[in-house]
Design an enzyme around this catalytic site. Sequence first.
Site, PDB file in Angstrom:
ATOM      1  CG  ASP A   1      34.096   5.820 -35.979  1.00 57.46           C
ATOM      2  OD1 ASP A   1      34.948   4.788 -35.547  1.00 57.46           O
ATOM      3  OD2 ASP A   1      33.956   6.327 -36.906  1.00 57.46           O
TER       4      ASP A   1
ATOM      5  CG  ASP B   1      28.134  -1.695 -33.565  1.00 60.68           C
ATOM      6  OD1 ASP B   1      28.890  -2.981 -33.327  1.00 60.68           O
ATOM      7  OD2 ASP B   1      28.150  -1.361 -34.523  1.00 60.68           O
TER       8      ASP B   1
ATOM      9  N   GLY C   1      31.784  -2.690 -30.716  1.00 60.00           N
ATOM     10  CA  GLY C   1      31.347  -3.711 -31.685  1.00 60.00           C
ATOM     11  C   GLY C   1      30.590  -4.549 -31.333  1.00 60.00           C
TER      12      GLY C   1
ATOM     13  CE  LYS D   1      41.829  -8.809 -35.957  1.00 56.03           C
ATOM     14  NZ  LYS D   1      41.539  -8.158 -34.597  1.00 56.03           N
TER      15      LYS D   1
ATOM     16  N   GLY E   1      28.230  -6.920 -33.506  1.00 56.58           N
ATOM     17  CA  GLY E   1      28.674  -7.736 -34.526  1.00 56.58           C
ATOM     18  C   GLY E   1      28.508  -9.152 -34.048  1.00 56.58           C
ATOM     19  CD  GLN E   2      30.613 -14.789 -36.109  1.00 61.63           C
ATOM     20  OE1 GLN E   2      31.706 -14.461 -36.462  1.00 61.63           O
ATOM     21  NE2 GLN E   2      30.348 -16.004 -36.296  1.00 61.63           N
TER      22      GLN E   2
ATOM     23  CE1 TYR F   1      40.436  -9.407 -39.081  1.00 60.31           C
ATOM     24  CE2 TYR F   1      41.161 -11.669 -39.537  1.00 60.31           C
ATOM     25  CZ  TYR F   1      40.491 -10.711 -38.718  1.00 60.31           C
ATOM     26  OH  TYR F   1      39.746 -11.268 -37.683  1.00 60.31           O
TER      27      TYR F   1
HETATM   28  N1  SER Z   1      36.912 -15.771 -39.093  1.00 66.15           N
HETATM   29  C1  SER Z   1      37.822 -14.588 -39.715  1.00 66.15           C
HETATM   30  C2  SER Z   1      37.962 -14.353 -41.154  1.00 66.15           C
HETATM   31  O1  SER Z   1      37.506 -15.259 -41.897  1.00 66.15           O
HETATM   32  C3  SER Z   1      39.023 -15.098 -39.391  1.00 66.15           C
HETATM   33  O2  SER Z   1      39.530 -14.483 -38.158  1.00 66.15           O
HETATM   34  O3  SER Z   1      38.295 -13.359 -41.586  1.00 66.15           O
END
Ligand code: SER
Length: 318
Positions: free
Chosen positions: A52, A34, A8, A146, A11-12, A142
Site C-alpha cells: 500500500d 499493488d 499500482g 494532480k 491497474g489499467q 482528482y
Molecule cells: N482517464 C482519467 C479519468 O477519466 C483521466 O485522467 O479519470
Amino acid sequence: MRKILVIGAAGQIGSELVLELGRRFGDDAVIASDVKDECPEALKDFKYTQIDVLDNKKLRNCVQQEGVTEVYLLAALLSATAEQQPKFAWQLNMDGLFNVLDLAKEGIIKKIFWPSSIAVFGPSTPKNNTPQQTIMEPTTVYGISKQAGEQWCAYYHEKYGVDVRSIRYPGLISHASLPGGGTTDYAVDIFYHAKEHGEYTSFLGEQTALPMMYMEDAIRATIELMEAPGENIQTRTSYNLAGISFTPKDLADAIRKHIPDFGIDYAPDYRQAIAATWPASINDEVAQKEWQWKMKYDLDKMVTTMLENVQPERLFKK
Ligand code: SER
C-alpha cells in the site's frame, strides 16, 4: 544495475507497463507491486510484492532491500471514484506521491515517473488545442490532486534535484486491461458492448469531445520520456500529450465501419459534468520538441485494433 518498481501494477496502465518494461529491460529488472494481495495472472513471471503506497515503512523496506533505482507510481483514485471519496482520494494521490518523492530526495532512488492527467484543466482553460502552459482551475478532487502533484514534482526537482518526470495522460484505451473509475472509461466499454451486443448506451453526451490515447502509445510515451536525456526534460510539472480527440458519436461512426448495424444511445450521468470541464483537444508541441514525441495510433487504427482484440467474455461472464 537498473531495478524498477511499478506501484499500482494491477491497474489499467500498470499491468501493461510492467510487461513492456520487462520486454525492454528484462523481467528480472522489474518488480510489480499493488495494494492487492494476489499478483495478477498476467504478471506471474515477475516478482510481486504487496504494497500500500501509504505504508511508507513497507515501501521503504522494499525499495532498500531490492535496491530499487526507479519507481513508476501509478496507484491513484481516478476522477469519478475520487468524487465519491474526496478525502481519501486526496490522501492516496498526495501522500503516495510524497512517500516516493522523499525516497528520491534522500538519494535512495534515482528516477520517478508519476502520471498527471487532462483533469488538471478546468472550465476556465481554453478548450481547444489547450497549450502546455495555460489557466488551470480544476474542479474535481482528482484534478486538484494532480495539479498540486505537478507543482510538488517541479518543486522537488528545483529544490532537491529530484529526477521526476510526468505526462498528462488523456483517456487511455486498451483491450488488455480495464479502466476503473474514470470519466473516459466509456471509450473502452463501448468496444465490449459493440462486439457482444451490437449496441451501447454512453454515459457521456453525443457531442462530448475528449482527448484519448491508445495504450500502446501511452506506454511508449512513458518509457521514451523516462529514457530521454535529463537535460532535454525542461518541463518538470507534466507534459501535455494530444492523443486522439473524438466524441462518442465519432467513435460510434468509426465502429460502424466494422459493425454497420452498431447502435448507440446517450444517457449522460454525473460524469458528463466532469467531462464538460476538460479540454476537447490538447496541444503537445512541447513534448514533440523536448523529447521528440510522436503518436502512432489514430482513431481508425485504434478502433480496428480494439475490435480485433477485445474479449467480451472478460466483461460478460457466461
Ligand atoms: N482517464 C482519467 C479519468 O477519466 C483521466 O485522467 O479519470
